[in-house]
Write a protein that holds these residues in place. Sequence first.
Motif, PDB file in Angstrom:
ATOM      1  N   THR A   1       0.818  -1.216   0.000  1.00 17.80           N
ATOM      2  CA  THR A   1       0.000   0.000   0.000  1.00 17.80           C
ATOM      3  C   THR A   1       0.848   1.261   0.000  1.00 17.80           C
ATOM      4  O   THR A   1       0.574   2.208  -0.748  1.00 17.80           O
ATOM      5  CB  THR A   1      -0.936   0.010   1.218  1.00 17.80           C
ATOM      6  N   LYS A   2       1.890   1.300   0.828  1.00 21.80           N
ATOM      7  CA  LYS A   2       2.694   2.517   0.933  1.00 21.80           C
ATOM      8  C   LYS A   2       3.502   2.789  -0.335  1.00 21.80           C
ATOM      9  O   LYS A   2       3.695   3.943  -0.721  1.00 21.80           O
ATOM     10  CB  LYS A   2       3.601   2.437   2.153  1.00 21.80           C
ATOM     11  N   SER A   3       3.964   1.743  -0.983  1.00 22.82           N
ATOM     12  CA  SER A   3       4.665   1.920  -2.258  1.00 22.82           C
ATOM     13  C   SER A   3       3.704   2.400  -3.335  1.00 22.82           C
ATOM     14  O   SER A   3       4.057   3.258  -4.158  1.00 22.82           O
ATOM     15  CB  SER A   3       5.325   0.604  -2.689  1.00 22.82           C
ATOM     16  N   LEU A   4       2.489   1.864  -3.330  1.00 26.78           N
ATOM     17  CA  LEU A   4       1.479   2.305  -4.285  1.00 26.78           C
ATOM     18  C   LEU A   4       1.097   3.756  -4.044  1.00 26.78           C
ATOM     19  O   LEU A   4       0.925   4.535  -4.994  1.00 26.78           O
ATOM     20  CB  LEU A   4       0.244   1.402  -4.176  1.00 26.78           C
ATOM     21  N   ASN A   5       0.981   4.149  -2.775  1.00 33.24           N
ATOM     22  CA  ASN A   5       0.687   5.545  -2.443  1.00 33.24           C
ATOM     23  C   ASN A   5       1.763   6.477  -2.991  1.00 33.24           C
ATOM     24  O   ASN A   5       1.460   7.549  -3.529  1.00 33.24           O
ATOM     25  CB  ASN A   5       0.595   5.713  -0.927  1.00 33.24           C
ATOM     26  N   LEU A   6       3.022   6.082  -2.855  1.00 34.52           N
ATOM     27  CA  LEU A   6       4.131   6.912  -3.351  1.00 34.52           C
ATOM     28  C   LEU A   6       4.040   7.074  -4.863  1.00 34.52           C
ATOM     29  O   LEU A   6       4.221   8.180  -5.398  1.00 34.52           O
ATOM     30  CB  LEU A   6       5.467   6.277  -2.965  1.00 34.52           C
ATOM     31  N   LEU A   7       3.744   5.999  -5.566  1.00 32.54           N
ATOM     32  CA  LEU A   7       3.601   6.050  -7.019  1.00 32.54           C
ATOM     33  C   LEU A   7       2.464   6.977  -7.419  1.00 32.54           C
ATOM     34  O   LEU A   7       2.604   7.799  -8.339  1.00 32.54           O
ATOM     35  CB  LEU A   7       3.353   4.643  -7.560  1.00 32.54           C
ATOM     36  N   VAL A   8       1.336   6.878  -6.726  1.00 31.12           N
ATOM     37  CA  VAL A   8       0.171   7.717  -7.021  1.00 31.12           C
ATOM     38  C   VAL A   8       0.500   9.191  -6.798  1.00 31.12           C
ATOM     39  O   VAL A   8       0.180  10.055  -7.623  1.00 31.12           O
ATOM     40  CB  VAL A   8      -1.037   7.286  -6.151  1.00 31.12           C
ATOM     41  N   LEU A   9       1.161   9.493  -5.682  1.00 35.16           N
ATOM     42  CA  LEU A   9       1.476  10.885  -5.341  1.00 35.16           C
ATOM     43  C   LEU A   9       2.384  11.526  -6.392  1.00 35.16           C
ATOM     44  O   LEU A   9       2.146  12.662  -6.819  1.00 35.16           O
ATOM     45  CB  LEU A   9       2.130  10.949  -3.960  1.00 35.16           C
ATOM     46  N   PHE A  10       3.415  10.830  -6.808  1.00 36.03           N
ATOM     47  CA  PHE A  10       4.335  11.396  -7.791  1.00 36.03           C
ATOM     48  C   PHE A  10       3.701  11.452  -9.178  1.00 36.03           C
ATOM     49  O   PHE A  10       3.960  12.387  -9.949  1.00 36.03           O
ATOM     50  CB  PHE A  10       5.637  10.607  -7.819  1.00 36.03           C
TER      51      PHE A  10
ATOM     52  N   ALA B   1       1.212  20.494   2.123  1.00 36.52           N
ATOM     53  CA  ALA B   1       0.150  19.526   2.373  1.00 36.52           C
ATOM     54  C   ALA B   1       0.261  18.315   1.453  1.00 36.52           C
ATOM     55  O   ALA B   1       0.152  17.175   1.895  1.00 36.52           O
ATOM     56  CB  ALA B   1      -1.215  20.188   2.208  1.00 36.52           C
ATOM     57  N   TYR B   2       0.480  18.557   0.153  1.00 37.10           N
ATOM     58  CA  TYR B   2       0.518  17.444  -0.797  1.00 37.10           C
ATOM     59  C   TYR B   2       1.912  16.856  -0.936  1.00 37.10           C
ATOM     60  O   TYR B   2       2.164  15.713  -0.570  1.00 37.10           O
ATOM     61  CB  TYR B   2       0.009  17.896  -2.168  1.00 37.10           C
ATOM     62  N   PHE B   3       2.841  17.658  -1.476  1.00 30.76           N
ATOM     63  CA  PHE B   3       4.128  17.111  -1.898  1.00 30.76           C
ATOM     64  C   PHE B   3       4.992  16.647  -0.728  1.00 30.76           C
ATOM     65  O   PHE B   3       5.716  15.669  -0.839  1.00 30.76           O
ATOM     66  CB  PHE B   3       4.873  18.148  -2.744  1.00 30.76           C
ATOM     67  N   PHE B   4       4.940  17.336   0.409  1.00 33.68           N
ATOM     68  CA  PHE B   4       5.661  16.843   1.589  1.00 33.68           C
ATOM     69  C   PHE B   4       4.749  16.022   2.492  1.00 33.68           C
ATOM     70  O   PHE B   4       5.043  14.874   2.815  1.00 33.68           O
ATOM     71  CB  PHE B   4       6.264  17.998   2.392  1.00 33.68           C
ATOM     72  N   GLY B   5       3.630  16.618   2.908  1.00 34.68           N
ATOM     73  CA  GLY B   5       2.799  16.010   3.941  1.00 34.68           C
ATOM     74  C   GLY B   5       2.279  14.627   3.594  1.00 34.68           C
ATOM     75  O   GLY B   5       2.395  13.689   4.393  1.00 34.68           O
ATOM     76  N   LEU B   6       1.719  14.463   2.407  1.00 37.62           N
ATOM     77  CA  LEU B   6       1.143  13.174   2.043  1.00 37.62           C
ATOM     78  C   LEU B   6       2.220  12.129   1.800  1.00 37.62           C
ATOM     79  O   LEU B   6       2.029  10.951   2.114  1.00 37.62           O
ATOM     80  CB  LEU B   6       0.247  13.322   0.808  1.00 37.62           C
ATOM     81  N   VAL B   7       3.361  12.541   1.253  1.00 34.26           N
ATOM     82  CA  VAL B   7       4.470  11.599   1.067  1.00 34.26           C
ATOM     83  C   VAL B   7       4.973  11.117   2.426  1.00 34.26           C
ATOM     84  O   VAL B   7       5.191   9.917   2.643  1.00 34.26           O
ATOM     85  CB  VAL B   7       5.617  12.251   0.261  1.00 34.26           C
TER      86      VAL B   7
END
Length: 260
Positions: A3-12, A130-136
Amino acid sequence: MNTKSLNLLVLFLFFGIYFILDYLFFAPLQSMIINYVQSRFLGHVLTYSISLVPLLFGAMLLKPKGQNEFLEKFGLKGNFLQGLSFGIIATLPMFLGYAFVFTLNRKIDPNTLLINSLSSGFFEEMIFRAYFFGLVFRYTRLGFIPSILATSLLFALLHLYQSQDLGELVLIFGMTFFGSILFSWLYAEWKFNLWIPVTLHVLMNSAWMIFDVSDNAAGNGWSNFFRFLTIIVAIIMTIVHSRKSNCGLQIERKNLWLKD
């Protein structure tokens, strides 16, 4: 893929989509909206609001999901009055010091002031904090340092338009890079209350513009002295808050690089 790797892919992925669309369409869209609403400030706010759509989609896809998802993920559920009082107290050295050393900037118009302080301060914090730092940092395994480096580097690079002089460019890059690190640290330490970095950012920009300080973010001796005092006050207030809340500092050795 976990899940966490998928989240990172989605965010970038969605940040990349946002960045490309912003680069290609922000300026012409803003011109069109300004012509329609006849207000540079309102046009700036509406254009930024539209440009955030890819980031909102990216945040919605992150897991786990919960109630008040948008407000919570972007730090907007935080205490606004806490953020406002923090920003006012922290920036007192800048406002009082600049009032003593500099004259009022009589050339600034209301639209420019509102755009470069209120609108830019809010939306830059939404995007970069909020997005680029916080969510990552919150939704992936990456710790504070890797989460912050790309954010701060990009944030600093986007401010280099302010000068053509090499010396000033180095100062602008350094000031904005370390400013981004400070805002991200504050955001994390105040339990992801986005109003903390937003109000600090907005009021610091406002003080810089209300008084005839400098044409760019590099500044000079006196301007940077009072800006440094504001940073010290913000750091002290944060440390005192962490001790009073009995939670301790959130950024520790165990979450500097990778989290479990």
